[in-house]
Design an enzyme around this catalytic site. Structure first.
Site, PDB file in Angstrom:
ATOM      1  N   LYS A  67      19.097  -8.757 -13.225  1.00 47.99           N
ATOM      2  CA  LYS A  67      19.438  -9.910 -14.059  1.00 47.99           C
ATOM      3  C   LYS A  67      20.938  -9.950 -14.343  1.00 47.99           C
ATOM      4  O   LYS A  67      21.580 -10.995 -14.187  1.00 47.99           O
ATOM      5  CB  LYS A  67      18.657  -9.863 -15.369  1.00 47.99           C
ATOM      6  N   ARG A 109      17.999  -9.142 -23.556  1.00 56.50           N
ATOM      7  CA  ARG A 109      16.969  -9.062 -22.512  1.00 56.50           C
ATOM      8  C   ARG A 109      17.202  -7.836 -21.635  1.00 56.50           C
ATOM      9  O   ARG A 109      18.327  -7.376 -21.458  1.00 56.50           O
ATOM     10  CB  ARG A 109      16.995 -10.311 -21.626  1.00 56.50           C
ATOM     11  N   GLY A 143       8.181  -9.471 -17.322  1.00 52.35           N
ATOM     12  CA  GLY A 143       7.366  -9.323 -18.520  1.00 52.35           C
ATOM     13  C   GLY A 143       7.057  -7.900 -18.934  1.00 52.35           C
ATOM     14  O   GLY A 143       6.394  -7.682 -19.947  1.00 52.35           O
ATOM     15  N   MET A 160       9.161  -5.432 -19.794  1.00 50.88           N
ATOM     16  CA  MET A 160      10.000  -4.907 -20.867  1.00 50.88           C
ATOM     17  C   MET A 160      10.263  -6.011 -21.900  1.00 50.88           C
ATOM     18  O   MET A 160       9.788  -7.128 -21.745  1.00 50.88           O
ATOM     19  CB  MET A 160      11.291  -4.341 -20.291  1.00 50.88           C
ATOM     20  N   ARG A 193      16.639 -15.094  -9.660  1.00 50.20           N
ATOM     21  CA  ARG A 193      16.226 -13.892  -8.930  1.00 50.20           C
ATOM     22  C   ARG A 193      15.419 -14.328  -7.720  1.00 50.20           C
ATOM     23  O   ARG A 193      14.878 -15.433  -7.699  1.00 50.20           O
ATOM     24  CB  ARG A 193      15.382 -12.973  -9.820  1.00 50.20           C
ATOM     25  N   HIS A 238       3.049 -15.756 -17.336  1.00 47.05           N
ATOM     26  CA  HIS A 238       2.951 -14.341 -16.989  1.00 47.05           C
ATOM     27  C   HIS A 238       1.814 -14.094 -16.013  1.00 47.05           C
ATOM     28  O   HIS A 238       1.977 -13.390 -15.008  1.00 47.05           O
ATOM     29  CB  HIS A 238       2.746 -13.503 -18.262  1.00 47.05           C
ATOM     30  N   ARG A 254     -14.032   8.297  17.016  1.00 47.10           N
ATOM     31  CA  ARG A 254     -14.774   9.401  16.395  1.00 47.10           C
ATOM     32  C   ARG A 254     -16.150   9.480  17.052  1.00 47.10           C
ATOM     33  O   ARG A 254     -17.031   8.672  16.739  1.00 47.10           O
ATOM     34  CB  ARG A 254     -14.902   9.161  14.887  1.00 47.10           C
ATOM     35  N   ARG A 296     -11.890  11.700  20.343  1.00 47.94           N
ATOM     36  CA  ARG A 296     -11.965  13.007  19.679  1.00 47.94           C
ATOM     37  C   ARG A 296     -13.342  13.604  19.910  1.00 47.94           C
ATOM     38  O   ARG A 296     -14.366  12.962  19.636  1.00 47.94           O
ATOM     39  CB  ARG A 296     -11.697  12.852  18.174  1.00 47.94           C
ATOM     40  N   GLU A 351      -4.012  19.052  12.571  1.00 50.87           N
ATOM     41  CA  GLU A 351      -4.568  18.780  11.238  1.00 50.87           C
ATOM     42  C   GLU A 351      -4.707  20.010  10.360  1.00 50.87           C
ATOM     43  O   GLU A 351      -5.298  19.935   9.276  1.00 50.87           O
ATOM     44  CB  GLU A 351      -5.927  18.067  11.365  1.00 50.87           C
ATOM     45  N   SER A 391      -1.874  14.309  18.149  1.00 54.25           N
ATOM     46  CA  SER A 391      -2.150  13.232  17.205  1.00 54.25           C
ATOM     47  C   SER A 391      -2.378  13.863  15.837  1.00 54.25           C
ATOM     48  O   SER A 391      -3.256  14.718  15.689  1.00 54.25           O
ATOM     49  CB  SER A 391      -3.387  12.429  17.627  1.00 54.25           C
ATOM     50  N   GLY A 443      -3.822  14.303  12.485  1.00 52.90           N
ATOM     51  CA  GLY A 443      -4.955  13.895  11.659  1.00 52.90           C
ATOM     52  C   GLY A 443      -4.582  14.144  10.214  1.00 52.90           C
ATOM     53  O   GLY A 443      -4.864  15.201   9.654  1.00 52.90           O
ATOM     54  N   ASP A 450      -7.086  15.406   7.195  1.00 54.50           N
ATOM     55  CA  ASP A 450      -7.347  16.842   7.058  1.00 54.50           C
ATOM     56  C   ASP A 450      -6.068  17.639   6.850  1.00 54.50           C
ATOM     57  O   ASP A 450      -6.069  18.646   6.141  1.00 54.50           O
ATOM     58  CB  ASP A 450      -8.099  17.366   8.285  1.00 54.50           C
ATOM     59  N   CYS A 481      -3.410   9.399  13.559  1.00 52.44           N
ATOM     60  CA  CYS A 481      -4.672   8.649  13.541  1.00 52.44           C
ATOM     61  C   CYS A 481      -5.412   8.778  12.214  1.00 52.44           C
ATOM     62  O   CYS A 481      -6.558   8.360  12.097  1.00 52.44           O
ATOM     63  CB  CYS A 481      -5.575   9.085  14.692  1.00 52.44           C
ATOM     64  N   TYR A 488       3.381   6.395  18.281  1.00 48.89           N
ATOM     65  CA  TYR A 488       2.482   5.330  17.824  1.00 48.89           C
ATOM     66  C   TYR A 488       1.796   5.738  16.535  1.00 48.89           C
ATOM     67  O   TYR A 488       1.749   6.922  16.168  1.00 48.89           O
ATOM     68  CB  TYR A 488       1.433   4.991  18.897  1.00 48.89           C
TER      69      TYR A 488
END
Length: 908
Positions: free
Chosen positions: A27, A97, A106, A108, A348, A474, A596, A650, A777, A796, A798, A801, A863, A883
């Site tokens: 602000k 403010r 809203g 504060m 804003r 609000h 899976r 897997r 994992e 990969s 996991g 786990d 994964c 990935y």
């Protein structure tokens, strides 16, 4: 040289600028910037966030230099505004403010009309020529100061606000509906009654010294940084507690001086749907809190302001265009019109729904205002907000049926799009308790109007409905940011908190009854209304709409194309069956990162149980022969659906006891089905029991002890791959061995897999390219990743786990304490929802570095469930994964988050 803690702004100049958000808060930085570009901003000053940090580090004391710097800045404000603070003839009044770096609407506290007392109120009446205005301002000040600074709040949720109760009594006695209808004498009586209430509750008189008032307000604003609702908000949106807030003290301008005055909140584009055009709420002869609090339902700027105040509207529209072009984003503007003159109190970047975020970003690119890279910014479109575009909407036929059945209750202002139904809940804390007891509960929070204290309940609810307030109230503002369905200003609603009822005309609904909200139209229905898939789903998955029929889809597709152009991280899906795989491909998945195999057994659970219950190897192998064609068919279906994209499969991971019935009735039924004594089943269940199955006989440990299981699964994978390749479809199987901690474990299972591959290739005369890798994992796998990478062709992570084994925290059992941990800032977020980057993430980084030190081209992905969570996707990009893999409906989110990570990395 003393540290500068106070920054002046006003009269076309400022000590600061928009680049100083960290120091001045959002602000303060924007007030400084608006002053610098020549917009009409009442003079004021900003106390920096450094003071807030000092305040909490020093037992709520201020830096010694602060008082003198505030006095100096106040003198500049007085000179600019031509009035003196506390003056007995023409007093300057100020507001106080908050202003955090990131907008926290809203959350504060704010205090207006500071500087009024029994002397200055008379001076204000004389100088303004409006006695009613002066006493109305005094009444408002005493009420707000008593609430914010002196803590005069209701003691119980069912109690009325002590000031509002007195105000309502006064209006009732006077026979008027609105505050603005009270006479001067009645307002004077109210001020006296408010002061008496303060004296009675606190034991102290209301402070009359203006300087004491302003420091009381400053302290209250700094104090509100650590109030409950602000802390909940920061945890929700990842804002660090240590940032602190700035405080803005600014000369008051008045929208309640008469009918040529107004106050309002405007957006340069609609924040719910993103439709272009100046819009928002305003009230004639009112102050700003009247609009935001939602106590009165305001008028719409786009509908009537040009008629009622043509000059002011023209000026506001011009200012809105200047600000949007300057900030290159949709702006949320607070303004006051005093005697026909427009004053800017705030601007804003506006909060917006996912629907609006996508439209606004795409439109701004099409208009040439921003680049496609700028459109991808997480500040413009938080990746998770794409989820809103995939959620169901109300079916037209379902709504028509509801109308025919007399379920339509009323219509309000559509403030948050989408469809939601749930049980009515009238109190925020009740909604939170119900949600914590059952996170699947469907709730609609129904309030006369919401306040920042309702934040916890708003988070728990699927939708929010209010009787009062407009599109800038609000409820509307916070709902848009949360992506909640929201209808506000449904003025026909008669809500009785004591009786826990909602009434519209003769229709009565009770707490717990179902209600439905259409956030696109503002319609409110009793009961549940039938839904249908979103337009994006209709186009991509169900094919019931053509792309050209849906502007929503067209913008979504354009955004996704930009994301794919700039991201470097691949996005796969977790899928176990062809339908899921095809959906994920429609969403842009580039392969399967996790199939899976145990999920496939659930359709053939009795045959699988027969294998588990076998007493010897020959019996187990006979049972596996029965399972082989089922597995082969499942894998073939996945390969066909993925059409040459990689498929990571897997091998069996969970402990065997999970597949067996544990009660006597179910065991007896199974014994009858497969023709063995029930005692044998009971005995086998007992034999397989584990005290801590998460760390027990599962994953590769199963395959090592029972290699025939691995052999069957590997044969099924390669037979399916060869079968599909014969059909002319390319296949790319990747066999993943789970829970490896020792390289010897991997080599043991790899040998079984490769033996089966060679046998199948020899039998079928077909050969396919494939990889054998592992799931990382357990912490040891990260520590010896270089050893494992000597044999494994891909990793990969996991992370489900890996998080469990790193933290020693079971995701099945942590529900009893994780909410307490988050509430008390023991953890910044749920480690099973977002990667624990400093703990689990350090192990992942180690695994990547060690793995690639041995095999430089090692393909590495993730994964776990974290693969579709935006901050985790960004982290995966940072540590160099190839990935991420996630559930089908999270694929678009992961694609956008991956692009945002790549763009951020380029900027660095």
């Amino acid at each position: 040289m003393a540290t500068k803690y106070v920054y002046y702004f006003g009269d076309g100049k400022s000590d600061g600028s928009a680049k100083q958000r960290e120091l001045l808060g959002g602000k303060g930085a924007n007030l400084a910037e608006m002053s610098n570009i020549g917009l009409p901003v009442p003079a004021g000053f900003t106390i920096t966030t450094e003071v807030c940090t000092y305040y909490y580090a020093n037992n709520r004391q201020y830096p010694p230099e602060l008082a003198a710097q505030v006095d100096e800045a106040m003198a500049k404000v007085e000179k600019t505004m031509g009035k003196k603070f506390g003056d007995s003839s023409d007093p300057l009044l100020v507001s106080c403010r908050s202003g955090a770096r990131d907008s926290m609407p809203g959350m504060m506290d704010t205090v207006l009309n500071i500087g009024l007392n029994d002397t200055t109120v008379e001076a204000l009446a004389k100088s303004s020529g409006n006695e009613r205005f002066a006493w109305d301002s005094y009444r408002r000040f005493v009420q707000m100061y008593g609430d914010v600074v002196l803590g005069m709040k209701p003691e119980k949720k069912t109690d009325a606000d002590p000031f509002e109760e007195l105000l309502e009594k006064k209006k009732h006695a006077a026979g008027v509906e609105f505050d603005s209808d009270l006479s001067v004498s009645q307002l004077k009586e109210l001020v006296a009654e408010f002061k008496a209430a303060i004296k009675s509750r606190t034991g102290s008189d209301f402070p009359s010294d203006p300087k004491q008032q302003v420091w009381g307000a400053v302290g209250a604003v700094f104090g509100s940084w650590m109030n409950d609702r602000a802390m909940v908000y920061r945890r929700t949106y990842g804002i660090p507690h240590e940032w602190g807030t700035a405080v803005n003290v600014q000369a008051m301008v008045f929208g309640n001086l008469g009918d040529d005055c107004a106050t309002g909140v405007a957006l340069t584009r609609d924040g719910a749907l993103g439709v272009p055009g100046y819009c928002g709420d305003y009230l004639i002869n009112a102050q700003g809190e009247d609009v935001v609090a939602g106590i009165r339902t305001p008028k719409r700027i786009e509908e009537t302001l040009a008629k009622e105040m043509p000059k002011a509207y023209e000026e506001l529209d011009s200012i809105g265009k200047i600000l949007e072009n300057h900030y290159k984003d949709v702006q949320d503007i607070e303004f006051t019109v005093q005697k026909g003159k427009v004053w800017m109190l705030q601007t804003r970047n506006a909060k917006r729904t996912g629907f609006a975020a996508v439209r606004i970003a795409v439109d701004l690119v099409d208009e040439g205002k921003i680049t496609e890279i700028e459109a991808l910014s997480p500040k413009r479109i938080p990746a998770d907000d794409l989820n809103q575009l995939l959620q169901p909407v109300f079916d037209l036929a379902g709504k028509q049926a509801a109308v025919k059945n007399d379920q339509l209750l009323t219509k309000g202002i559509n403030a948050g799009p989408g469809a939601a139904y749930g049980q009515i809940c009238f109190h925020a804390d009740d909604a939170e308790k119900k949600f914590l007891a059952n996170p699947a509960v469907e709730l609609i929070l129904v309030r006369r109007e919401t306040t920042p204290e309702d934040l916890r309940g708003m988070k728990a609810a699927k939708g929010i409905l209010t009787a009062f307030g407009g599109a800038s109230s609000h409820a509307a503002l916070v709902s848009r940011q949360m992506g909640k369905v929201c209808v506000v200003g449904a003025s026909e609603l008669n809500i009785d908190y004591e009786a826990a009822t909602l009434k519209v005309g003769s229709k009565l609904l009770k707490e717990g009854d179902y209600i439905s909200l259409d956030g696109f139209t503002g319609e409110v229905f009793a009961g549940k209304v039938q839904t249908k898939p979103s337009e994006v789903i209709q186009v991509l998955i169900h094919k019931t709409m053509k792309p050209e029929e849906s502007p929503v889809y067209q913008r979504f597709a354009k955004l996704m194309a930009w994301a794919d152009k700039h991201r470097t991280l691949g996005v796969r899906t977790n899928a176990d069956e062809p339908k899921q795989a095809k959906e994920a491909v429609s969403f842009g998945a580039e392969g399967i990162g996790l199939c899976r195999t145990e999920h496939m057994f659930f359709d053939h659970v009795d045959e699988f149980r027969e294998m588990i219950l076998a007493d010897d190897l020959p019996t187990r192998e006979r049972a596996l022969v029965k399972l082989l064609p089922f597995q082969r068919g499942d894998f073939a279906g996945l390969f066909r659906a993925m059409e040459g994209r990689p498929v990571t499969i897997r091998l069996l991971d969970p402990p065997l006891h999970e597949f067996l019935p544990h009660d006597h009735a179910s065991q007896s039924l199974l014994a009858e089905k497969i023709g063995i004594p029930v005692e044998a089943i009971t005995r086998r269940v007992s034999e397989l029991h584990e005290s801590n199955p998460m760390l027990g006989h599962r994953g590769c440990r199963l395959g090592i002890v029972m290699p025939e299981i691995t052999a069957m699964q590997a044969r099924a994978i390669f037979e399916a791959a060869c079968e599909v390749k014969k059909e002319g479809i390319d296949v790319k199987p990747e066999v993943m061995i789970p829970l490896v901690g020792y390289v010897t474990e991997f080599k043991n299972q790899e040998k079984v897999v490769r033996e089966q591959a060679e046998k199948v290739f020899a039998e079928t005369g077909v050969k396919v390219d494939y990889l054998v890798g592992t799931m990382i994992e357990v912490p040891r796998a990260c520590a010896v990743a270089d050893q494992i990478a000597g044999s494994a062709e891909f990793f990969s992570f996991g992370t489900n786990d890996l998080t469990q084994t790193t933290l020693g925290m079971s995701r099945d059992d942590y529900g009893g304490f994780i909410n307490y941990y988050k509430e008390n800032d023991i953890v910044p977020n749920d480690p099973f929802q977002a990667i624990d980057q400093s703990g689990v993430g350090t192990l992942m980084r180690m695994g990547v570095e060690k793995g690639r030190s041995q095999r430089s081209k090692l393909k590495i992905g993730i994964c776990g469930e974290h693969g579709g969570e935006p901050s985790s996707v960004v982290f995966c990009h940072e540590i160099g994964l190839d990935y991420v893999s996630c559930s089908p409906f999270r694929v678009p989110i992961a694609r956008l988050a991956a692009a945002q990570a790549a763009v951020a990395a380029q900027k660095k």
